[in-house]
Design a protein around this motif. Sequence first.
Motif, short mmCIF file in Angstrom:
data_model
loop_
_atom_site.label_atom_id
_atom_site.label_comp_id
_atom_site.label_asym_id
_atom_site.label_seq_id
_atom_site.Cartn_x
_atom_site.Cartn_y
_atom_site.Cartn_z
N ALA A 262 0.83 -1.19 0.00
CA ALA A 262 0.00 0.00 0.00
C ALA A 262 0.87 1.24 0.00
O ALA A 262 1.94 1.25 0.59
N GLY A 309 -9.16 1.99 0.08
CA GLY A 309 -8.06 1.77 -0.84
C GLY A 309 -8.54 1.60 -2.27
O GLY A 309 -9.73 1.38 -2.53
N ASN A 311 -7.09 -0.33 -5.89
CA ASN A 311 -6.05 -1.13 -6.53
C ASN A 311 -5.51 -0.37 -7.74
O ASN A 311 -6.27 0.04 -8.60
N TYR A 329 -2.10 -1.11 -3.55
CA TYR A 329 -3.24 -0.21 -3.36
C TYR A 329 -2.74 1.18 -2.98
O TYR A 329 -1.72 1.34 -2.32
N TYR A 360 -11.39 -5.81 1.57
CA TYR A 360 -11.07 -6.01 0.15
C TYR A 360 -10.77 -7.48 -0.19
O TYR A 360 -10.18 -7.76 -1.23
#
Length: 860
Positions: A262, A309, A311, A329, A360
């Motif tokens: 992330a 988030g 992707n 993400y 997610y």
Amino acid sequence: MNKEINISDIYNFQEVESEIQSKSSFFANIDSKYEKFYILSMFPYPSGKIHMGHLRNYTIGDVIARYKRATGYNVLHPIGWDSFGLPAENAAIQNSINPKDWTYSNIATMKKQLKRLGLSYNWDREIITCDPSYYIHEQKFFLQMYEKGIAYRKEKEVNWDPVDKTVLANEQVVNGRGWRSNALIEKKTLKQWFLKITDYAEELLSELENLHEWDERVISMQKKWLGCSEGVTIEFDCTTINYKLNVFTTRPETIFGASFCAVSIDHPILKYSTISNIGLEDFISEIKNDLSSDDSTTYKIEKESTKKGLNIGIKAKHPFIDNIELPIYVVNFVVSNYGSGAIFGCPAHDKRDFEFAEKYNLPIINVIKEITKKREEKVVNTKEASGTMYNSGFLNGLDILSARKLVINRIENLQIGKYQKNYKIHDWGISRQRYWGCPIPIIYCDTCGIIPVPYNDLPVILPDNIDFSIDINPLANNQDWINITCPTCKNKARRETDTFDTFFESSWYFVAFCNMNRDKLELNKEECDYFLPVDCYIGGIEHAVMHLLYARFFIKVLNELGYLNIREPFKHLITQGMVCHKTYKDKNNNWIYPEEAQLLLASGEFVNIGRSEKMSKSKKNLIDPQYIFDKYGADTARLFMLSDNPTEIDIEWSDNKLETVWKFINRIYRLVFIYKEQQQNNSNSRNNEDVNRKHDDIDEINKFKKIVYKFNLEIKNYKFNKALSFVHEMTNLFYSTNGKKIICLCFDSFLKIIEPFIPHLAVHMYNITHPDFDSNNLNLYNIPWPYINSDILESNKIKIAIQINGKLAKVIEVSNDIIDSELEGLAINELKNRLKPSIPQIKKIIIVPKKLVNIVYEKI
Ligand code: ANZ
Ligand code: ZN
């Protein structure tokens, strides 16, 4: 010299206090024959009048100053005024007075009040930070810091307070709001001056270990603020693009549990994102929106906000497992200004990652068999706990710490990352867009760029002729002042219109007190070397991070600039508790003053009596200390502040308690009658003293000495409430039948002992009982301090139970004569040993003499 002193029945504090105050002054000068002692209470902001918090703070400082003087130290006990800052400016806008006039008139009022309290300050060293003779020094420090690269200018996103219209340091933003205005803080990009406190983070942290005489709560808050994390960076190769994603982790041993990566919303990798620009932009502005209404200044969103988030369509290759690719993400819980602004997520062992993975649908791979796992815990935070690695390739079977070491080694050998220490603290932004502050001594020239004001032109004086009618910093609007010729090319140039954060002044004022030659640009090195560091510093816990951290940093810099020999400013730190009072609301739910509440109650109206809280303007639960000085005098006010609780613990205001203290003062005062009577008896019986009487005397004198011995132990450790309980015992002894006989032998010592607490009464009583006392020089310097040897104690032992929150913890054997603070010390140690490494907040300690000590605490 013989004199007739009028002895009234009730202590006439008004007359006595004002006479003694008019005849006492206190000086400190270098004298190598004596050991120095520098005692300092945090200096006041001249808000208008002294409040209860000041009263407590300065009383504690003064008792220590007087006690140290009485025991042979050369005491520096200065006072000054932290006089730049916003309230003056706001008052100026509201009441159209010049901030300078407002400030100086407040100083005059407050100074009168402090003098009325009989505080033994070195008034000849008084400083006022808004005076050019003060700020000339800090302008010079700043220029020297600039030369050394410690001060620098940079465009930066800053915290903007839309109400006070100024930038705030991170420390001045509390839960996303301005610490003074309480306004929601906005982000703005501005060119600002910064000081490189981050270069000192390591020393600021490691030196905390040597501050043995500091309140542990402050140490732990500073540690937290500096926020040192040891970890490692790891490079992840991306699959579809030629890019190495660099993440920072403090838990590299969990790498086999990684299920995604992330990044923060401004990470460079986003340029390569394969999703539509619009989708990305929308997401980012959504997060920004959330942030500005949220606490955007903390480093991580630790609040329970929902994880979000997107992707970005790029994948990262797992560094240790072939064929495993992790989605990347962009998220709302990774910030850009910490580590590398990118992480790998390990949902099984991190709470935030767990929430994210659940939302997610990402794999949750457990890699640590946790020995102490509680059944209901989904995520195991194993940072400090014990456990064994599994599902983890070459780490299997290792304990957490060994695994961490091994994986860091592997990462460094493969050259895909590096061990790294990170600090959370940021550089200190010192520019404020305000008028009432010290001008930053910089000139901007279109040709030459940034030009420091030449040293010879210092100080850059804040102009007086200003216009507050326009809603911006009036300095920026003062053309006469701004326009200047460039010292280098002689073309037109402009002055910097920002002023220093007022924490700049308070970061070094204790150095300025060691500087009697005010008008020179040089500090007095000899005085600094003699008096510094501050031996004992007293103030509220609310200064734990900002002021106390900045001051430590500043001293390190001044040391490097050659001004000082020390690198830490404060040896002993006392954080005094607050003064609290009940709160009151009327039927419309508005706060009302205690007097108003009394009136309403008397007329049978409804008053909602709330719990006791720190006295504050906003809740109106204030008592004006002036009321105590007027009604009972300074000594009563002082004694009230010291009697009930230890210095660190809050005290509760009550009229009854004040009345009790006043009675005690009078009880002490009336000892002069016993003294006079006994003096008369003694001179009558001088010729026929008998042997029995002498034995009696020795017994009683030993009783007195034993109390003094215990008193000395308490006062030495600044346990004033305990020490005062022995003053009660001494007084009772003098009133008891046999004690009366010895009063003349012990009285001078007694007066010496009470002088630090109630100086006016002590000197007055000495004056009454010593007809030859020089009434122009009213002090007790000629009486030696009564030191008593420990042989006076009994050797008998007793058993005492230590209780923690009411439960028996231990039984110990101690001397029959053990004093309360020793017992407390034993109980506190026992508690700390049990709670290690967390630090308890001690609420109270109850002692049942010769039986038990019960310590009541909360975990912090
Ligand atoms: C993998 C991991 C696994 C982590 C695990 C934690 C637990 P402290 O200790 O406070 O320094 N992190 C790193 N950079 C970040 C950033 N810019 N914004 C938000 N979070 C960031 O925190 C370090 C941990 O916080 C790092 O260790 C990283 O998550 C995350 F079971 O890496 B960890
Ligand atoms: Zn120029």
